[in-house]
Write a protein that holds these residues in place. Structure first.
Motif: not given
Length: 319
Positions: A40-44, A104-112, A114-120, A123-130
């Motif tokens: 149940e763990k989420k990247p956010i 705020s930015m992370f959630q905006a990307i998550i709910i975008s 899949n056919n938007s410009v943020w789709a790519r 997938v990789k957003a959680h890797k750059y949190i640290l």
């Protein structure tokens, strides 16, 4: 008659008690989710965990000293202690700005879609949190390093040449030189960039929510409205968090600016500003606890301690 110091002391005490307990509980819950129920763990959760740490640091370094003063503990910190406390406070406050903006930015990307410009990026957003957190720490540490030189403890009542003050420490006015201009420019640019990103991502989320509600209102009945979607509920919570942050942040800033540019030193106004500055760290965990449906599943039921302990140990092994 009850003195204003006692009223401020009780107010800061309640604020710190609620905030520290709430943030501590929320941090423990995220750790439990990570180890007991990793499915149940989420990247956010990682962003929210760092936000709770920044909140607690803000409350400890700003609220606790005010409580100590209001209840008669004067001159507890020397110059070195005040420099350390004020430096940590400024870093934690700046880190809170950055983390809320990232949230705020992370959630905006998550709910975008899949056919938007943020789709790519999704997938990789959680890797750059640290990486983002490391950048935030270094940036804020460098920007606010000047406060170590400017801050000092209050030893007497002669504070006429000090504009930004509190009950515990004071800050000398900036001289008109290049380093002072760079310090002010760095703080202003830092806040402007992250508030702009916060505003853009929040606007994007509001537009997505509005578009989603229009698409589903003719499909779902009232009992299955868009409010039942976990993503929508999480987005609404984050929008509420951002709104609270901006409100309390600018109330605090307005009080600070009023004190800085007023002819007479008004410690009470700065104290009121400090209280509003601590409202977001104190109230944000309550909003997050009340909106996270996973938290209700982590209660300890008699007879299940062994099972939960086994799940926890398995989580440690598999984490």
């Amino acid at each position: 008659m009850i003195s204003s110091e006692l009223i401020f002391g009780v107010a800061f005490f309640l604020q710190c008690a609620i905030g520290i307990v709430g943030n501590s509980l929320l941090l423990v819950l995220y750790v439990c989710i990570a180890f007991i129920k990793p499915q149940e763990k989420k990247p956010i959760d990682l962003i929210l965990a760092h936000l709770t740490v920044a909140n607690m640091a803000t409350l400890f370094t700003r609220g606790i000293p005010e409580i100590m003063f209001c209840f008669g503990m004067r001159n507890v910190l020397n110059d070195v202690g005040c420099k350390v406390v004020f430096y940590i406070y400024r870093i934690s406050r700046g880190f809170s700005v950055c983390t809320t903006s990232l949230l705020s930015m992370f959630q905006a990307i998550i709910i975008s879609p899949n056919n938007s410009v943020w789709a790519r990026i999704k997938v990789k957003a959680h890797k750059y949190i640290l990486h983002c957190f490391l950048f935030f720490c270094v940036t804020n540490a460098l920007i606010y390093i000047r406060v170590i030189e400017l801050s000092e403890a209050i030893k007497n009542d002669n504070i006429s040449r000090y504009k930004y003050i509190s009950h515990i420490f004071r800050v000398r006015p900036l001289n008109e030189n290049e380093s002072a201009a760079a310090f002010l420019f760095g703080m202003t640019l830092h806040d402007f960039i992250f508030h702009l990103l916060m505003a853009l991502s929040s606007t994007h989320m509001v537009l997505l929510l509005y578009r989603h509600s229009k698409q589903v209102q003719h499909i779902y009945s009232n009992s299955h409205s868009s409010r039942s979607f976990p993503e929508i509920k999480a987005t609404q919570t984050i929008l509420l968090l951002v709104s609270c942050f901006v409100l309390f942040y600018w109330i605090n800033n307005c009080c600070t600016l009023y004190v800085a540019y007023s002819v007479e030193n008004k410690v009470e106004v700065e104290t009121i500003g400090a209280f509003f500055g601590g409202c977001y760290p104190a109230l944000s965990p309550l909003l997050l606890i009340g909106s996270d449906s996973r938290i209700g599943k982590l209660h300890f039921i008699p007879g299940k301690e062994k099972s939960l302990h086994k799940d926890f140990m398995n989580g440690l092994v598999n984490y």
